[in-house]
Each structure stands twice: as C-alpha cells, then as structure tokens.
Design a protein around this motif. Structure first.
Motif, PDB file in Angstrom:
ATOM      1  N   HIS A  24      10.524  23.034   7.697  1.00  0.00           N
ATOM      2  CA  HIS A  24       9.550  21.927   7.780  1.00  0.00           C
ATOM      3  C   HIS A  24      10.271  20.679   7.295  1.00  0.00           C
ATOM      4  N   HIS A  32       7.456  14.860  11.667  1.00  0.00           N
ATOM      5  CA  HIS A  32       7.772  16.167  11.085  1.00  0.00           C
ATOM      6  C   HIS A  32       8.181  17.131  12.199  1.00  0.00           C
ATOM      7  N   CYS A 181       0.533  17.385  11.602  1.00  0.00           N
ATOM      8  CA  CYS A 181       1.503  18.462  11.379  1.00  0.00           C
ATOM      9  C   CYS A 181       0.834  19.745  10.876  1.00  0.00           C
ATOM     10  N   CYS A 184       2.253  20.922   7.419  1.00  0.00           N
ATOM     11  CA  CYS A 184       1.639  20.219   6.279  1.00  0.00           C
ATOM     12  C   CYS A 184       0.301  20.871   5.935  1.00  0.00           C
TER      13      CYS A 184
HETATM   14 ZN   LIG Z   1       4.569  18.285   8.086  1.00  0.00          ZN
END
Ligand SMILES: [Zn+2]
Length: 196
Positions: A24, A32, A181, A184
C-alpha cells in the motif's frame, strides 16, 4: 501478477532484487497504489542491471534503424544516473545526467550536449512523465535531437510523450485517490517510498 506485463526473466530480476513490491503505497502523484517499483533495489546488482540494459538496448535497435544510434544518453538524477550509465555502456556512447537546481532539472558539472547530437532519454520509471518532459526540453534547448525514451518500467496511464517510449515492463497498477482507496479503508499501513 495483475497489471504488470513483461518478459519473465525481467520480472524475475525485479522480484529477486525486491524491486517489485506489493503493498500500500503513496506515489509521488499523491495517489495510492498496491504496487511499487523501487528500481534502486535492482540497481544494487550491477550484473542484473547490465543484463537488463542490454535487453533494453536490443529493443531500441528497431528505433535506431530509423534514427541512428544515440551519441549520448541523458537522464534525470537520481533514479536515472546509474541507468543512463549502463545504457550508454550497452549502446557504446557517453552518458550525462540532469539534476535539480531551484526545482528544475538542469545540466551541471560542465556536462555538454551539443547541437546536432542524437540523445536517448533514459529514466527508471515513467508515470506522469514530468521529469522526462523536462529532460527533453533541456536536450532540445541545446539544439540536440531526441531519438527515443528508454525506461525500465512504463506505468503511464493516458499520458502521451512526444517520442517513442521503449520499456522492459509495462505496468498498469490500480491507483486510487486517498478518499477512494480500499487499502486505506481496510486500515493497511501506508508506505511513502518515493523521493519528494
Ligand atoms: Zn490508500
């Protein structure tokens, strides 16, 4: 490996060096991604890079038949320095690099690119192409001619460059804005591997 295309031997060289990383990551663009290419890890191994640069030089052969081989390889520091040097070895020409001064990439150290010379641009990873564009600008400002752009990893998405891009790997990793994302959202720790 989803989203990454290239010769098996090339992928293997990246993987063995730890240069092809899954996780990541926050890219220089702020987006990202779940893949990151840390080419510096590959460049720890001169023998592997030398072999990859020979392959890249061979792929450029087709372009060279139209334009003639380059007189000089020009690359942006830091990522492009070692790559440019090895490409120049494979192509039998010299190598110079550009470095940042007041936020711009410029030619320093009494390096010269002469009017009428043929220049190959070399870069490790091209994503948005900003560094490559600045390098092209510096080459053309000196009256030299760009033959092609040689990169280890082409991860452009809808970004056009004004010369042919020859690459060893073509990568279309998934990228997301931080808001979208999924990594995340799952709380996967974010790495910031790029230079800023
Ligand atoms: Zn992310």
């Amino acid at each position: 490996m989803p989203g990454v295309e290239g010769e098996v031997a090339v992928l293997e060289a990246f993987r063995r060096s730890g240069a092809l990383r899954h996780g990541h990551f926050e890219l220089r663009s702020g987006l990202h991604s779940d893949w990151y290419f840390q080419c510096a890890l590959l460049m720890q191994y001169p023998d592997r890079l030398e072999e990859l640069c020979r392959k890249l030089a061979a792929k450029l052969g087709r372009v060279a038949r139209d334009t003639g081989g380059p007189d000089v390889v020009v690359s942006p520091a830091i990522g492009g320095i070692i790559l440019g040097y090895e490409m120049a070895r494979a192509l039998g020409c010299r190598a110079v690099f550009l470095e940042k001064e007041d936020g711009r990439l410029v030619l320093r150290r009494n390096f010269e690119i002469c009017r009428g010379e043929r220049a190959l641009i070399a870069e490790d990873v091209v994503t948005r192409g900003g560094r490559v564009q600045q390098t092209i600008h510096e080459v053309k400002a000196r009256g030299a001619e760009v033959t092609a752009i040689a990169v280890l990893v082409d991860r452009r998405e809808g970004v056009e460059l004004p010369y042919e891009v020859v690459s060893l790997l073509r990568a279309r990793p998934r990228v997301w804005t931080p808001q979208e994302c999924p990594l995340c959202r799952r709380g996967v720790p974010l790495e910031h591997p790029g230079s800023r």
